[in-house]
Design a protein around this motif. Sequence first.
Motif, PDB file in Angstrom:
ATOM      1  N   GLU A 123      -4.446  -0.928   2.959  1.00 54.89           N
ATOM      2  CA  GLU A 123      -4.127  -0.604   4.355  1.00 54.89           C
ATOM      3  C   GLU A 123      -3.361  -1.755   4.999  1.00 54.89           C
ATOM      4  O   GLU A 123      -2.339  -1.550   5.662  1.00 54.89           O
ATOM      5  CB  GLU A 123      -5.412  -0.333   5.131  1.00 54.89           C
ATOM      6  N   TRP A 124      -3.840  -2.980   4.804  1.00 53.27           N
ATOM      7  CA  TRP A 124      -3.196  -4.156   5.387  1.00 53.27           C
ATOM      8  C   TRP A 124      -1.774  -4.318   4.840  1.00 53.27           C
ATOM      9  O   TRP A 124      -0.828  -4.536   5.596  1.00 53.27           O
ATOM     10  CB  TRP A 124      -4.039  -5.393   5.078  1.00 53.27           C
ATOM     11  N   ALA A 125      -1.626  -4.201   3.517  1.00 53.75           N
ATOM     12  CA  ALA A 125      -0.315  -4.399   2.898  1.00 53.75           C
ATOM     13  C   ALA A 125       0.689  -3.337   3.342  1.00 53.75           C
ATOM     14  O   ALA A 125       1.864  -3.636   3.548  1.00 53.75           O
ATOM     15  CB  ALA A 125      -0.449  -4.398   1.375  1.00 53.75           C
ATOM     16  N   ALA A 126       0.224  -2.103   3.519  1.00 52.55           N
ATOM     17  CA  ALA A 126       1.120  -1.036   3.984  1.00 52.55           C
ATOM     18  C   ALA A 126       1.657  -1.355   5.380  1.00 52.55           C
ATOM     19  O   ALA A 126       2.814  -1.050   5.692  1.00 52.55           O
ATOM     20  CB  ALA A 126       0.394   0.303   3.974  1.00 52.55           C
ATOM     21  N   MET A 127       0.835  -1.977   6.203  1.00 49.70           N
ATOM     22  CA  MET A 127       1.261  -2.324   7.567  1.00 49.70           C
ATOM     23  C   MET A 127       2.205  -3.526   7.583  1.00 49.70           C
ATOM     24  O   MET A 127       2.945  -3.713   8.547  1.00 49.70           O
ATOM     25  CB  MET A 127       0.042  -2.641   8.436  1.00 49.70           C
ATOM     26  N   LEU A 149      -3.994  -8.933  -8.578  1.00 54.44           N
ATOM     27  CA  LEU A 149      -2.583  -9.002  -8.225  1.00 54.44           C
ATOM     28  C   LEU A 149      -2.192  -7.606  -7.786  1.00 54.44           C
ATOM     29  O   LEU A 149      -2.499  -6.628  -8.472  1.00 54.44           O
ATOM     30  CB  LEU A 149      -1.729  -9.394  -9.434  1.00 54.44           C
ATOM     31  N   VAL A 150      -1.504  -7.523  -6.638  1.00 60.68           N
ATOM     32  CA  VAL A 150      -1.115  -6.235  -6.066  1.00 60.68           C
ATOM     33  C   VAL A 150       0.404  -6.209  -5.929  1.00 60.68           C
ATOM     34  O   VAL A 150       0.994  -7.116  -5.343  1.00 60.68           O
ATOM     35  CB  VAL A 150      -1.787  -6.012  -4.684  1.00 60.68           C
ATOM     36  N   GLY A 151       1.027  -5.180  -6.473  1.00 58.92           N
ATOM     37  CA  GLY A 151       2.473  -5.041  -6.418  1.00 58.92           C
ATOM     38  C   GLY A 151       2.965  -4.750  -5.020  1.00 58.92           C
ATOM     39  O   GLY A 151       2.349  -3.967  -4.293  1.00 58.92           O
ATOM     40  N   LEU A 152       4.067  -5.368  -4.629  1.00 60.89           N
ATOM     41  CA  LEU A 152       4.604  -5.161  -3.281  1.00 60.89           C
ATOM     42  C   LEU A 152       5.208  -3.772  -3.102  1.00 60.89           C
ATOM     43  O   LEU A 152       5.103  -3.192  -2.026  1.00 60.89           O
ATOM     44  CB  LEU A 152       5.673  -6.208  -2.961  1.00 60.89           C
ATOM     45  N   PRO A 164       7.491  -8.477  -7.980  1.00 62.30           N
ATOM     46  CA  PRO A 164       6.996  -9.016  -6.708  1.00 62.30           C
ATOM     47  C   PRO A 164       5.559  -8.539  -6.446  1.00 62.30           C
ATOM     48  O   PRO A 164       5.253  -7.367  -6.602  1.00 62.30           O
ATOM     49  CB  PRO A 164       7.961  -8.444  -5.678  1.00 62.30           C
ATOM     50  N   HIS A 165       4.701  -9.494  -6.076  1.00 60.12           N
ATOM     51  CA  HIS A 165       3.297  -9.174  -5.867  1.00 60.12           C
ATOM     52  C   HIS A 165       2.645 -10.238  -4.987  1.00 60.12           C
ATOM     53  O   HIS A 165       3.240 -11.269  -4.700  1.00 60.12           O
ATOM     54  CB  HIS A 165       2.569  -9.101  -7.207  1.00 60.12           C
ATOM     55  N   PHE A 166       1.419  -9.964  -4.599  1.00 62.08           N
ATOM     56  CA  PHE A 166       0.606 -10.968  -3.928  1.00 62.08           C
ATOM     57  C   PHE A 166      -0.754 -10.995  -4.611  1.00 62.08           C
ATOM     58  O   PHE A 166      -1.113 -10.101  -5.374  1.00 62.08           O
ATOM     59  CB  PHE A 166       0.493 -10.715  -2.417  1.00 62.08           C
ATOM     60  N   HIS A 167      -1.499 -12.037  -4.353  1.00 60.28           N
ATOM     61  CA  HIS A 167      -2.817 -12.224  -4.932  1.00 60.28           C
ATOM     62  C   HIS A 167      -3.868 -11.957  -3.852  1.00 60.28           C
ATOM     63  O   HIS A 167      -3.693 -12.359  -2.697  1.00 60.28           O
ATOM     64  CB  HIS A 167      -2.984 -13.662  -5.430  1.00 60.28           C
TER      65      HIS A 167
END
Length: 86
Positions: free
Chosen positions: A57-61, A34-37, A22-25
């Motif tokens: 920072e955004w993904a952690a939130m 690509l960043v792993g969730l 699972p990841h997002f771009h």
Amino acid sequence: MPEISRFFGIIVTVNYADHLPPHFHARYGEQRALVGLESLALIRGQLSPRALGMITEWAAMHREALADNWSLARHQAPLKKIAPLE
């Protein structure tokens, strides 16, 4: 690729029926990653330290919302927008 968020020139997308893990771009200018969730680490590509810091920072939130969008995308369902980093 459906856009789920945009802030400070960073565009975040999740692809339908994308590969594991699972990841997002994330796109920032010409940079792509690509960043792993789970780990919030780069799987592939690169971002400047500033952009990587903001996206982390955004993904952690928004981990739960990102995981929900990953699941929706895997089931070909409409994705939900996620609030930008302010």
